[in-house]
Design a protein around this motif. Structure first.
Motif: not given
Ligand SMILES: Nc1ncnc2c1ncn2[C@@H]1O[C@H](COP(=O)(O)OP(=O)(O)OP(=O)(O)O)[C@@H](O)[C@H]1O
Ligand code: SF4
Ligand SMILES: [Mg+2]
Length: 331
Positions: A17-20, A29-35, A284-296
């Protein structure tokens, strides 16, 4: 319970489930971010089973639950209910299936319509799905259900604000069960209640489960609540399923570093063991689901992370009895 011998009710395949999220930029031209609220969850649920779901606030527990019941649209994946993919159904077909899957919400008072009497709140699903029932039949079924959940039938004409939080949750349970569903999704049904009331509501759900042969998905922040009610537990982190295990194995042998950290925060009843235990703090902080870390997705807080963890995304591997999503764990 041996899940393998049970009938498969729900087969969730790579659910996303991804939210725009609309861009704050004024540039056209700015694109919506994906959460990415839920990002590829696979899980099977068997008849009569209770699946606990735990994880930090914002990890996607409610979105997962809402996608299963069709309250939010899945972006990708399948929710196969008794052989039929609910994400492909619409209109009356989906409505019919919804009879079999009901939900109980976190805030009991807010989830009940303040302008309806208790009797009307509980009767509403019955009247919607069985309009042919007479008034007396509806009333009899509502009063029987009220008695079953521990409410006096003579309060049928009262309004939600006249009840305590625990009683409001009993009203919510009665409403969810009036259609005799096969699965009830409980989204933190006790977290808004006093501790003394929590156990009563959990015990009531357990009794009703036995009596009606229900399956439950039980979402909670609190691992100790999940421990008491679940056959298996799903641990979520940033929209991902990181560990799935039978209650006993999860609590005695947690494999994922995130699960271990969650477990270490659960108080042990033995005061000596509790005093001597090592709490694994999450850095550390919980990363944002709009910008999750690569890999794991857990790598930015994982004490065992290696370079590979930034490149390769682990998947949930193992069996229905115990599966882990970590590149360093091979069950
Ligand atoms: N309708 C929506 N539109 C945009 N983002 C949403 C929407 N619903 C949820 N989210 C986001 O999705 C992520 C997961 O939210 P969700 O409510 O599923 O988490 P949760 O694990 O249930 O949290 P909590 O324990 O606080 O209830 C959060 O970042 C939340 O802000
Ligand atoms: S894959 Fe790497 S970062 Fe992720 S949990 Fe396992 S060790 Fe930690
Ligand atoms: Mg939630």
């Amino acid at each position: 319970m041996n899940a393998v011998e049970k009938k498969l009710l729900l087969d969730i395949k790579d659910l996303k489930v991804h939210f725009n999220i609309a861009s704050k930029s004024l540039l056209p031209w700015a694109k919506p971010a994906v959460l990415k609220a839920v990002d590829g969850v696979n899980i099977k649920l068997y008849e009569g089973e209770t699946l606990g779901v735990v994880g930090e606030s914002g990890c996607g527990k409610s979105t997962f639950a809402r996608a299963v019941i069709g309250l939010v649209q899945a972006t990708e994946g399948e929710v196969v209910w008794l052989g039929q993919d609910l994400t492909k159904l619409g209109g009356n077909d989906l409505r019919e299936k919804r009879k079999e899957i009901q939900m109980i919400f976190q805030d009991p008072l807010a989830s009940l319509n303040p302008r309806m009497t208790v009797g009307d709140i509980i009767a509403e699903p019955l009247k919607t799905f069985y309009p042919e029932l007479s008034k007396d039949e509806v009333k009899a079924q509502v009063q029987a259900m009220m008695t079953r959940v521990g409410l006096l039938p003579n309060v049928i004409n009262r309004y939600p604000h006249e009840f305590s939080g625990g009683q409001c949750q009993r009203i919510g349970i009665a409403r969810a069960l009036i259609l005799k569903p096969k699965l009830v999704i409980c989204d933190e049904p006790v977290s808004a209640l006093d501790v003394s009331i929590q156990a009563q509501v959990v015990n009531l759900l357990k009794e009703l489960q036995q009596e009606m042969g229900l399956s439950l998905i039980f979402i909670a922040h609190d691992l100790s609540v999940v421990k008491h009610i679940s056959d298996r537990v799903l641990v979520m982190y940033l929209g991902n399923a990181v560990e799935l295990a039978e209650g006993k194995s999860l609590f005695s042998d947690p494999q994922h570093p995130y699960t271990r950290a969650l477990m270490s925060a659960v108080p042990i009843p033995d005061p000596i063991k509790e005093r001597n235990k090592k709490i694994q703090m999450l850095e550390g902080e919980l990363p944002s689901p709009m910008n999750p870390p690569s890999g794991c997705v857990f790598r930015t807080r994982c004490p065992q992370a290696t370079e590979t963890c930034a490149q390769k995304r682990p998947t949930l591997l193992g069996s229905d009895a115990h599966a882990v999503s970590c590149l360093q764990v091979h069950l």
